[in-house]
Design an enzyme around this catalytic site. Structure first.
Site: not given
Ligand code: NAG
Ligand code: NAG
Ligand code: NAG
Length: 371
Positions: A131-134
């Site tokens: 879950d990488i919301e960058q």
């Protein structure tokens, strides 16, 4: 379908003891389940994926386990949940997040993957949800590093934990939503599937500051159309629906149900978000009786909403999803042959057991079933 636990028992008692200590030293803890078989990883796929995010506590005891195929643990590790999920043949996976700036370095990437594999083995988990919301710019170093991270994580997990699952969370549309420009098709190819977060779709609402649906019907489905059109196999897509809504504080509320929001000068992006609070479905359902409006239905966005006045006399408009709006979107899952459905997050419903809440909660779980 479950693999039997590999037992380190071969020689005599002493050897066994040595083996146990060795395993301990490698980071493998003793199986916490009453039946040691329940620590074996889940393998094999079920036809339809129901992917559940859990943020902690014990509400999982009341989930609809007849549907759940995977639980992504975003709360504290709970060995009781692990044993229970495995007893139902459901996978339970870690969550993974890491600064993309760090993992441009392949060594740092490998270290991170090793850390996660070790943790997964120690906790008897069946994979990881990344879950990488960058923010990422197209064709930047981070752009390629992210694809490499997903690829390497998937290869390592599949090799080290047979049958394990690696998934990746993406925004509702592949068009650089919230400045997240990822190599979506490459990421989809190299992991097991994408969880599409079809919510928070108003983040990019710049021009008109009015309260609106969290996951409007047409816009939501247009996101899936785009993922499919870019060549991603529908079987690599799980539809994520929200079990929460947004409570907007209105600057004014018109008779035509337009809730205007405070504009923040020079900061387009934050206009709607500044006056919106996330609220779980269970809270919204309790607001119905005290509301001005009861539950209304917006036909354009195929979403329910309600309006109330707080103790200061300020008007609020609450936009959310309910079994009706979710069923409409879930129909797309079946029509287009997506891998499955899931929600952020399972804890949002009322599991306290009263007859009205119980009915509402069951209807939300029921809305996930392909009809
Ligand atoms: C996405 O990744 C694939 C596979 O690694 C690569 O061939 C392709 O060029 C990448 N797309 C872009 C826009 O960089
Ligand atoms: C709302 O009011 C109705 C009728 O008085 C009642 O049956 C229902 O239980 C109430 N719902 C909640 C959530 O309090
Ligand atoms: C009412 O207004 C006061 C003062 O602005 C504020 O602190 C309080 O949180 C408000 N109450 C509600 C229910 O919004």
């Amino acid at each position: 379908m479950r693999r039997r636990a590999k037992r380190p028992l071969r020689g005599g008692g002493a050897l066994c003891l040595v083996a146990a200590f060795l395993l301990w030293g490698l980071g493998s803890a003793l199986c916490p389940c009453p039946d040691p078989d329940l620590c074996a990883p889940i393998s094999g796929a079920r036809d339809f994926e129901v992917f559940v995010f859990d943020v902690g506590g014990k509400t999982w005891k009341s989930y609809d386990w007849s549907q759940i195929t995977t639980v992504a643990v975003f709360g504290k590790y709970d060995s009781e949940l692990l044993c229970y999920a495995h007893s139902k043949g459901s996978r339970i996976v870690l969550n993974g997040d890491i600064s993309l700036k760090k993992i441009i370095d392949p060594v740092a990437r490998a270290d991170w993957i090793k850390e996660k594999i070790d943790l997964a083995k120690k906790q008897y988990m069946d994979g990881i949800n990344i879950d990488i919301e960058q923010r990422v710019k197209k064709r930047s170093a981070k752009y390629d590093a992210l694809t490499a991270l997903v690829k390497e994580t998937t290869e390592t997990f599949h090799k080290e934990i047979p049958g394990s699952q690696v998934t990746f969370d993406v925004a509702w549309s592949p068009e650089c939503i919230d400045h997240r420009c990822y190599n979506y098709s490459a990421i989809a190819t190299c992991c097991d599937f994408l969880f599409v977060m079809s919510y928070d779709e108003q983040n990019q609402m710049w021009s008109h500051c009015v309260a609106a649906a969290n996951a409007p019907y047409k816009q939501t489905l247009s996101g899936y159309d785009r993922y499919i059109r870019m060549g991603i196999n529908p079987k690599k897509l799980v539809m994520g629906v929200p079990w929460y809504g947004y409570d907007y504080t209105c600057l004014s509320l018109s008779e035509a149900h337009v809730c205007s929001l405070a504009k923040i000068p020079f900061q387009w992006f934050s206009c709607p978000r500044a006056s919106a609070l996330q609220v779980p479905y269970r809270t919204i359902m309790k607001q119905e009786n005290g509301s001005l409006s009861g539950i209304l239905w917006d036909e354009e966005n195929k979403a329910p909403y309600l309006e109330y006045q707080d103790a200061n006399g300020t008007f609020h408009q609450v936009w959310f999803d309910n079994p009706k709006s979710i069923s409409l979107k879930a129909a797309y899952v079946k029509e287009h042959g997506l891998r499955g459905i899931g929600m952020w997050n399972a804890n949002c419903l009322d599991y306290s057991g009263g007859s009205v809440p119980q009915e509402q909660t069951e209807a939300m779980w029921e809305a996930l079933r392909p009809k």
